[in-house]
Scaffold this motif. Structure first.
Motif, short mmCIF file in Angstrom:
data_model
loop_
_atom_site.label_atom_id
_atom_site.label_comp_id
_atom_site.label_asym_id
_atom_site.label_seq_id
_atom_site.Cartn_x
_atom_site.Cartn_y
_atom_site.Cartn_z
N GLU A 152 33.71 40.39 33.43
CA GLU A 152 32.46 40.44 34.17
C GLU A 152 32.73 40.43 35.66
O GLU A 152 33.51 39.63 36.17
CB GLU A 152 31.60 39.23 33.79
N GLY A 153 32.13 41.36 36.35
CA GLY A 153 32.29 41.41 37.79
C GLY A 153 33.57 42.10 38.24
O GLY A 153 33.79 42.27 39.43
N HIS A 154 34.41 42.49 37.31
CA HIS A 154 35.67 43.17 37.67
C HIS A 154 35.41 44.66 37.79
O HIS A 154 34.84 45.27 36.91
CB HIS A 154 36.73 42.90 36.59
N ASP A 155 35.83 45.25 38.88
CA ASP A 155 35.63 46.67 39.12
C ASP A 155 36.83 47.44 38.58
O ASP A 155 37.94 47.31 39.09
CB ASP A 155 35.46 46.93 40.61
N HIS A 156 36.61 48.23 37.54
CA HIS A 156 37.68 49.03 36.93
C HIS A 156 37.84 50.38 37.62
O HIS A 156 38.78 51.10 37.32
CB HIS A 156 37.39 49.28 35.45
#
Length: 118
Positions: free
Chosen positions: A10-14
């Motif tokens: 969650e909240g991690h930009d891939h």
């Protein structure tokens, strides 16, 4: 488990990772060719033949005797291996001798054996 992964990501930009990897991926037709190459290695008869040729250049008769296969079966597998550019041959009179096509094939077999031996 999936819930846990969702929470961790969650909240991690891939986006950056996806773009970087997308730029490095080979074209689909190259990946299909690679899959076909690995499919050739998926047959134990072909692996036996390749490993025998890893040890020595051999004629069909020697391969049939060594592996206990029929001449027809060996010839069929050698044809597939030639089409995949994994083996080459040379004629000496009426006898055809087979060997591994190049150092890449030697390396693939050596690394495969090392991997399964771990």
């Amino acid at each position: 488990m999936a819930e846990e992964r969702d929470i961790l990501e969650e909240g991690h930009d891939h986006g950056a990772a996806v773009e970087r990897v997308r730029d490095q991926l080979p074209e689909d037709d190259i990946l299909y060719d690679l899959a076909d190459l690995f499919r050739i290695f998926a047959d134990s008869s072909r692996i036996k033949i390749l490993y025998a040729l890893y040890e020595s250049e051999l004629c069909v008769g020697a391969i049939t005797q060594l592996l206990g296969m029929t001449q027809s079966a060996v010839s069929h597998q050698l044809r597939a291996l030639k089409q995949a550019k994994l083996v080459k041959y040379r004629r000496e009179g009426k006898t055809v001798f087979y060997s591994l096509a190049d150092d890449h094939v030697v390396t693939i077999l050596a690394q495969g054996m090392e991997h399964v031996g771990e």
